[in-house]
Write a protein that holds these residues in place. Structure first.
Motif, mmCIF file in Angstrom:
data_model
loop_
_atom_site.group_PDB
_atom_site.id
_atom_site.type_symbol
_atom_site.label_atom_id
_atom_site.label_comp_id
_atom_site.label_asym_id
_atom_site.label_seq_id
_atom_site.Cartn_x
_atom_site.Cartn_y
_atom_site.Cartn_z
ATOM 1 N N LYS A 34 -32.739 -47.491 -62.364
ATOM 2 C CA LYS A 34 -33.185 -47.258 -63.676
ATOM 3 C C LYS A 34 -33.353 -48.698 -64.435
ATOM 4 O O LYS A 34 -32.457 -49.610 -64.248
ATOM 5 C CB LYS A 34 -31.980 -46.371 -64.536
ATOM 6 N N ASP A 63 -27.751 -41.741 -59.342
ATOM 7 C CA ASP A 63 -28.385 -40.560 -59.849
ATOM 8 C C ASP A 63 -29.243 -40.071 -58.794
ATOM 9 O O ASP A 63 -30.359 -40.739 -58.420
ATOM 10 C CB ASP A 63 -29.150 -40.728 -61.148
ATOM 11 N N PRO A 64 -28.933 -38.983 -58.387
ATOM 12 C CA PRO A 64 -29.902 -38.102 -57.398
ATOM 13 C C PRO A 64 -31.392 -38.121 -57.769
ATOM 14 O O PRO A 64 -32.139 -38.023 -57.141
ATOM 15 C CB PRO A 64 -29.142 -36.978 -57.094
ATOM 16 N N LEU A 65 -31.487 -38.129 -59.128
ATOM 17 C CA LEU A 65 -32.846 -37.813 -59.482
ATOM 18 C C LEU A 65 -33.525 -39.046 -59.764
ATOM 19 O O LEU A 65 -34.903 -39.261 -60.259
ATOM 20 C CB LEU A 65 -32.900 -36.934 -60.861
ATOM 21 N N VAL A 69 -30.917 -50.974 -62.190
ATOM 22 C CA VAL A 69 -29.783 -50.788 -62.304
ATOM 23 C C VAL A 69 -29.501 -49.594 -60.984
ATOM 24 O O VAL A 69 -29.962 -48.685 -61.403
ATOM 25 C CB VAL A 69 -29.157 -50.452 -63.484
ATOM 26 N N ALA A 70 -28.523 -49.971 -60.140
ATOM 27 C CA ALA A 70 -28.414 -48.788 -59.073
ATOM 28 C C ALA A 70 -27.500 -47.915 -59.671
ATOM 29 O O ALA A 70 -26.148 -48.178 -59.821
ATOM 30 C CB ALA A 70 -27.963 -49.381 -57.857
ATOM 31 N N THR A 71 -27.716 -46.734 -60.092
ATOM 32 C CA THR A 71 -26.960 -45.803 -61.062
ATOM 33 C C THR A 71 -26.353 -44.706 -59.777
ATOM 34 O O THR A 71 -25.249 -44.046 -60.228
ATOM 35 C CB THR A 71 -27.821 -44.948 -61.725
#
Lengths: 217, 133
Positions: free
Chosen positions: B51, B45-47, B41-43
């Motif tokens: 996911k 989130d930079p970190l 899942v392309a969220t």
């Protein structure tokens, strides 16, 4: 430090120094050429500002209480029961330095449907502001995180007499993890993580709901 | 994976005539949870952009594999001569020949989502001999 695609020049099946002669590895090397870890490759001798740090942490503890009773009800026939309670505390972990769940914001929602699960709608999160060094971690106590287990075992035994024996056993258990506060988790996105710990999403969602309402206040 | 919440087990043995022993063992437990999820899942989130997100409505144990029940049987006879003992056993494992599903594809992103990936071993017959001295 690892080098990839090393040619075994003398064919002895070992990566000799002569096989690696002339090879270099720098921060700009392609990932297919070499890899490193545990030190700053741009300044390997630097020990003054380590990338990772060790904070306050203590030994993980498991508190356990077992209560059991055995009783011979009839001749050659007995029953027993055991109840086990465990509390796991003082967990430690290695999150990104200074990043905890209150640094995360909802970035979107996974939606869809499947004949098996029906429709689903799950929020996912990400850090609002990325830290300057995303690879710097800290080894610290996992504040507010704990696990609780209880188990019940019942058994009945007819010992070998009159040519027959039998045993019946039943066991049940409940093992959950708890997140009490922002320090207990880093990324609140419901994810399947490695390890034997069950995901208690119910507890997690209750905590999230409480946290969100607290933030709104 | 969330482990089963309960398990039942029963064992019995009857010592029949001519030194023949008859035994049975049955185990039944709740199935493991089925953690339906969506990978990659392309969220943003930079970190960690990609996911694996769990897709359950409430509790992760809401979706579970079916209960697993297995019945094993044994017929055995012991022969003894001085200190030497020989046991001949005939075992039947999974006597009910149950084919309970033990695992599925839980990644709903894939076209093979929910396909069966593992079932119980079929009925197995075993003739064995044990020597004790």
């Amino acid at each position: 430090m690892y080098f990839y695609n090393v040619t075994d020049l003398n064919g002895n099946g070992v990566a000799d120094p002569s096989d690696l002669a002339g090879r270099t590895c720098t921060a700009s090397s392609p990932s297919t050429d070499c890899a490193w870890g545990g030190f700053d490759i741009a300044n390997p001798s630097n020990v003054s500002s380590p990338n990772h740090r060790i904070g306050d942490y203590s030994t993980p503890l498991t508190h356990e209480l077992v209560v059991g009773v055995d009783r011979e009800l009839f001749t050659n026939f007995g029953v027993s029961a055991n109840f086990t309670w465990r509390k796991f505390v003082n967990f430690n972990w290695r999150p990104v330095q200074g990043v905890r769940s209150d640094d995360y914001v909802q970035l979107g929602t996974v939606t869809g449907s499947h004949p098996t699960t029906g429709s689903y709608e799950v929020p996912y999160y990400g850090v609002a502001n990325a830290p300057a060094n995303r690879t710097a971690t800290e080894y610290v106590d996992r504040e507010g995180y704990s696990q609780r287990y209880w188990g019940l075992e019942l058994s009945a035994t007819k010992r070998l007499a009159n040519r027959w024996m039998a045993r019946f056993g039943f066991s049940t258990n409940d093992h959950r993890e708890y997140f009490d506060g922002d320090e207990a988790i880093m990324d609140p996105t419901p994810q399947l993580l490695a390890g034997p710990v069950p995901l208690a999403l119910g507890a997690y969602r209750m905590w999230m709901a409480d946290r969100c309402s607290s933030n709104q206040r | 994976m969330v482990a089963p919440r309960y398990q039942l087990a029963a064992t019995a043995m009857y010592s029949a005539r001519w030194g023949i022993n008859l035994a049975g063992n049955i185990v039944s437990r709740q199935g493991y949870s089925m953690p339906y999820q969506q990978t990659q899942v392309a969220t943003g989130d930079p970190l960690g952009n990609l996911k694996t997100v769990i897709l359950v409505a409430d509790e992760v144990g809401d979706f579970r594999l079916p209960n697993v029940t297995s019945l094993d049987l044994r017929v055995g006879k012991e022969f003894s001569y001085n200190r030497l003992r020989v046991n001949l056993d005939f075992d039947v494992f999974n006597a009910l020949n149950a084919s309970t599903v033990l695992g599925r594809q839980y990644d709903l992103r894939l076209s093979t989502a929910n396909n069966v990936q593992e079932i119980m071993n079929p009925r197995v017959l075993r003739l064995g001999a044990r020597f004790s001295f």
